[in-house]
Design a protein around this motif. Structure first.
Motif, PDB file in Angstrom:
ATOM      1  N   PRO A  13     -37.893   7.607  20.186  1.00 48.27           N
ATOM      2  CA  PRO A  13     -39.129   8.303  20.547  1.00 48.27           C
ATOM      3  C   PRO A  13     -40.151   8.278  19.429  1.00 48.27           C
ATOM      4  CG  PRO A  13     -37.496   9.878  19.831  1.00 48.27           C
ATOM      5  CD  PRO A  13     -36.808   8.531  19.825  1.00 48.27           C
ATOM      6  N   ILE A  30     -41.133  13.241  19.775  1.00 47.82           N
ATOM      7  CA  ILE A  30     -42.051  13.381  20.911  1.00 47.82           C
ATOM      8  C   ILE A  30     -41.392  12.764  22.142  1.00 47.82           C
ATOM      9  CG2 ILE A  30     -44.313  12.788  21.856  1.00 47.82           C
ATOM     10  CD1 ILE A  30     -45.307  12.409  18.992  1.00 47.82           C
ATOM     11  N   ALA A  31     -41.223  13.541  23.180  1.00 50.34           N
ATOM     12  CA  ALA A  31     -40.638  13.027  24.415  1.00 50.34           C
ATOM     13  C   ALA A  31     -41.626  12.111  25.137  1.00 50.34           C
ATOM     14  CB  ALA A  31     -40.243  14.184  25.331  1.00 50.34           C
ATOM     15  N   HIS A 172     -43.373  24.207  22.911  1.00 57.35           N
ATOM     16  CA  HIS A 172     -43.834  22.849  23.203  1.00 57.35           C
ATOM     17  C   HIS A 172     -44.984  22.470  22.282  1.00 57.35           C
ATOM     18  CE1 HIS A 172     -41.318  22.946  26.749  1.00 57.35           C
ATOM     19  NE2 HIS A 172     -41.732  21.743  27.116  1.00 57.35           N
ATOM     20  N   HIS A 297     -49.888  13.778  25.013  1.00 48.34           N
ATOM     21  CA  HIS A 297     -48.434  13.782  25.101  1.00 48.34           C
ATOM     22  C   HIS A 297     -47.960  15.225  24.969  1.00 48.34           C
ATOM     23  CE1 HIS A 297     -48.528   9.427  24.670  1.00 48.34           C
ATOM     24  NE2 HIS A 297     -49.339   9.596  23.644  1.00 48.34           N
ATOM     25  N   THR A 299     -44.586  17.663  24.776  1.00 49.44           N
ATOM     26  CA  THR A 299     -43.180  17.506  24.422  1.00 49.44           C
ATOM     27  C   THR A 299     -42.586  18.820  23.963  1.00 49.44           C
ATOM     28  OG1 THR A 299     -41.643  16.349  22.919  1.00 49.44           O
ATOM     29  CG2 THR A 299     -43.821  16.867  22.053  1.00 49.44           C
ATOM     30  N   GLY A 303     -37.471  17.950  20.655  1.00 50.97           N
ATOM     31  CA  GLY A 303     -37.541  16.738  21.458  1.00 50.97           C
ATOM     32  C   GLY A 303     -36.282  15.885  21.367  1.00 50.97           C
TER      33      GLY A 303
END
Length: 310
Positions: A13, A30-31, A172, A297, A299, A303
């Protein structure tokens, strides 16, 4: 006993390096965005790069000049392997984005190559080889990007060790990437010069509050600490609209906001996904006001880690 496979694909990632207050030693994954490496065992005792595709294609095919290639060279030499590796990269992270693009390539390659070993190593044992790869791009051995990619989540990455920091699952991050490029070496050059001892003391207090706040799940401590006093003031002028983007994130209720890695991406932490979404919308609007389209983004701060996918 099953024989080791001859080809493996792995995904690594992206990451938020530094997390503002932890220059070169703190980062989180970071997903949703990342790089894929396909690695094959070959009889020749060498590392070869067969192809590079995706968001970036003009990277060196010479393994010693490529982050992924150098990471595999380091692994081969350390283990004195009698075989080599052939590598293909599919880039999902743009370079010069502040999203850990150079690190993701070397971590994905290492995770894939590790699965090809007769006796695979633990994820943290890959760390020195990831540092060797990352140094090709950044010019220094720092683990704030490769560390969270290897372990997942928020990671404290010292010279010798990776330590995962517990973070509430609800927290998040919004990571907003303007359509601009800021090379890591240029961003590091902006940090040249003297720093006062008092600045280090103040920054140490910020970092301590963030780490303790994460472990305790204390958002008030994180809010007090998540403000970079040392690096951000020197890099902010390199990012058009940064002040407005940060102000927009804080006005939307973020616990804190700062530059992601070397920039130009900017991140903000929220106590929930909804908080992060509000911050992201405000940040993207501020970048638009500065003349930049951007990608968002979202996430969990905790993550994902790099993993084999095939």
């Amino acid at each position: 006993m099953n024989a080791a496979p001859v080809e493996v694909r792995a995904f690594a990632p992206g990451s938020v390096g530094n997390v503002g207050v932890g220059f070169d030693i703190l980062g989180h994954s970071i997903a949703g965005i990342g790089d894929v490496a396909t690695v094959r065992r070959i009889d020749a005792p060498a590392v070869r790069i067969a192809a590079i595709r995706g968001t970036v294609t003009d990277l060196p095919l010479d393994a010693q000049r490529n982050t992924a290639g150098m990471a595999l060279i380091s692994l081969r030499e350390a283990l004195d392997l009698p075989f080599g590796f052939e590598l293909e990269l599919d880039k999902g992270i743009p370079l010069g984005s502040g999203l850990g693009g150079s690190a993701a390539s070397c971590v994905a390659a290492l995770v894939a190559a590790n699965a090809l070993l007769d006796a695979p190593l633990a994820a943290d044992a890959l760390y020195p080889h990831a540092l060797a790869g990352e140094a090709v791009a950044s010019g220094g051995r720092h683990g704030d990007n490769v560390g969270p990619m290897l372990l997942g989540g928020l990671v404290l990455a010292t010279a010798e060790r990776l330590t995962r920091i517990e973070v509430p699952a609800a927290w998040h991050a919004a990571v907003v990437h303007p359509h601009a490029v800021l090379e890591t070496r240029q961003a590091r050059a902006a940090l040249a010069g003297d720093y006062a001892l008092g600045e280090f003391v103040a920054q140490s207090a910020q970092l301590a509050q963030v780490l303790l706040g994460c472990e305790r799940g204390d958002a008030a401590l994180v809010r007090a600490g998540l403000n970079d006093l040392l690096v951000e003031p020197r890099r902010a002028p390199l990012i058009a609209g940064f002040a407005a983007v940060k102000e927009a994130a804080l006005a939307a209720g973020a616990m804190g906001a700062s530059i992601s890695g070397a920039g130009p991406s900017v991140f903000a932490w929220g106590e929930s996904r909804a908080d992060a979404e509000r911050a992201a919308t405000a940040m993207a609007a501020a970048f638009a006001g500065a003349g930049f389209d951007s990608d968002i983004h979202l996430t969990p701060v905790a993550g994902p880690a790099a993993a084999v996918i095939a």
